[in-house]
Motif scaffolding. Structure first.
Motif, PDB file in Angstrom:
ATOM      1  N   LYS A 115       0.826  -1.202   0.000  1.00 47.24           N
ATOM      2  CA  LYS A 115       0.000   0.000   0.000  1.00 47.24           C
ATOM      3  C   LYS A 115       0.869   1.264   0.000  1.00 47.24           C
ATOM      4  CE  LYS A 115      -3.804  -2.238   2.458  1.00 47.24           C
ATOM      5  NZ  LYS A 115      -4.720  -2.173   3.610  1.00 47.24           N
ATOM      6  N   LEU A 149      -2.108   3.963  -0.815  1.00 45.87           N
ATOM      7  CA  LEU A 149      -3.347   3.952  -0.045  1.00 45.87           C
ATOM      8  C   LEU A 149      -3.129   4.565   1.338  1.00 45.87           C
ATOM      9  CD1 LEU A 149      -4.872   0.472  -0.941  1.00 45.87           C
ATOM     10  CD2 LEU A 149      -5.258   2.683  -2.015  1.00 45.87           C
ATOM     11  N   ASN A 150      -4.043   5.443   1.696  1.00 46.75           N
ATOM     12  CA  ASN A 150      -4.047   6.103   3.006  1.00 46.75           C
ATOM     13  C   ASN A 150      -2.790   6.939   3.261  1.00 46.75           C
ATOM     14  OD1 ASN A 150      -6.537   4.798   3.628  1.00 46.75           O
ATOM     15  ND2 ASN A 150      -5.386   2.941   4.177  1.00 46.75           N
ATOM     16  N   SER A 177      -5.053  11.835  -2.174  1.00 50.34           N
ATOM     17  CA  SER A 177      -5.163  10.767  -1.176  1.00 50.34           C
ATOM     18  C   SER A 177      -6.151   9.734  -1.700  1.00 50.34           C
ATOM     19  CB  SER A 177      -5.638  11.321   0.168  1.00 50.34           C
ATOM     20  OG  SER A 177      -6.878  11.984   0.035  1.00 50.34           O
ATOM     21  N   SER A 209      -8.106   5.907  -0.945  1.00 50.88           N
ATOM     22  CA  SER A 209      -8.493   4.895   0.041  1.00 50.88           C
ATOM     23  C   SER A 209      -9.244   3.764  -0.655  1.00 50.88           C
ATOM     24  CB  SER A 209      -9.369   5.523   1.140  1.00 50.88           C
ATOM     25  OG  SER A 209     -10.546   6.078   0.577  1.00 50.88           O
TER      26      SER A 209
END
Length: 211
Positions: free
Chosen positions: A16, A19-20, A40, A42
């Protein structure tokens, strides 16, 4: 393309990286112009389906502000380096928080470690402390500057300095301390003394009757 590559790598490896974890990137408008963005991403599961949501913030104004601040700091740094004066910055409580000393100037009454982060009342000689207190009091709520001359004994020699104080304010315009620019005026004082002595001597001679 970079964003798609991040997602492709995530789907392949499960890492990831995006992601995040928001990151700054470049976006492109319909007219082809490129602008800075903060992206950003998610991931959510809906009915056993992967759905990616992306939030994009246009950070053009922030970047422009950062660039303006950087240029301002560079200009200030260049200005300070061209000055022959000592500069001291005090916060609203009277503590020395910063100072600038020209590389060619070693005229500090005490070393920095003895005055930084300490209130001026604790480190300045009594006569200078009183002058500073009076000047700061006069500055309160004023946009004017205050200045005064004062002597200091340094290396068994009496030197004269001029201190010019101006009030610092925060972003809301509230008092946030003072900046003091200090200049060595010993030579000027010495010239004035010699001039006064000369005038006094001439006046005395003129008043003295000839024998």
């Amino acid at each position: 393309k970079q964003h798609n590559q991040y997602l492709s790598n995530y789907l392949k490896t499960g890492r990831k990286n995006i992601l995040n974890n928001g990151r700054e990137m470049e976006g492109q408008r319909k007219d082809g112009t490129v602008f800075p963005i903060y992206l950003s991403v998610s991931e959510v599961q809906v009915n056993q389906r992967r759905i990616f949501t992306a939030i994009i913030h246009d950070i053009t104004n922030r970047k422009q502000a950062e660039e303006a601040l950087k240029k301002s700091e560079q200009t200030l740094s260049a200005t300070m380096k061209s000055m022959d004066d000592l500069v001291f910055v005090l916060d609203e409580t009277g503590r020395f928080v910063e100072y600038y000393q020209p590389h060619t100037d070693r005229r500090l009454h005490i070393p920095p470690e003895q005055f930084l982060n300490r209130p001026y009342q604790q480190v300045l000689p009594p006569h200078l402390r009183d002058l500073m207190t009076a000047a700061i009091k006069s500055l309160t709520g004023s946009h004017n500057t205050q200045q005064f001359d004062y002597p200091l004994e340094m290396n068994n020699q009496q030197l004269w300095f001029n201190a010019k104080l101006s009030q610092r304010t925060d972003r809301k315009g509230r008092p946030a301390g003072v900046t003091a620019v200090v200049r060595d005026i010993t030579e000027r004082y010495e010239l004035n003394r010699l001039r006064d002595e000369f005038v006094s001597t001439v006046s005395h001679e003129l008043r003295t009757p000839l024998a």
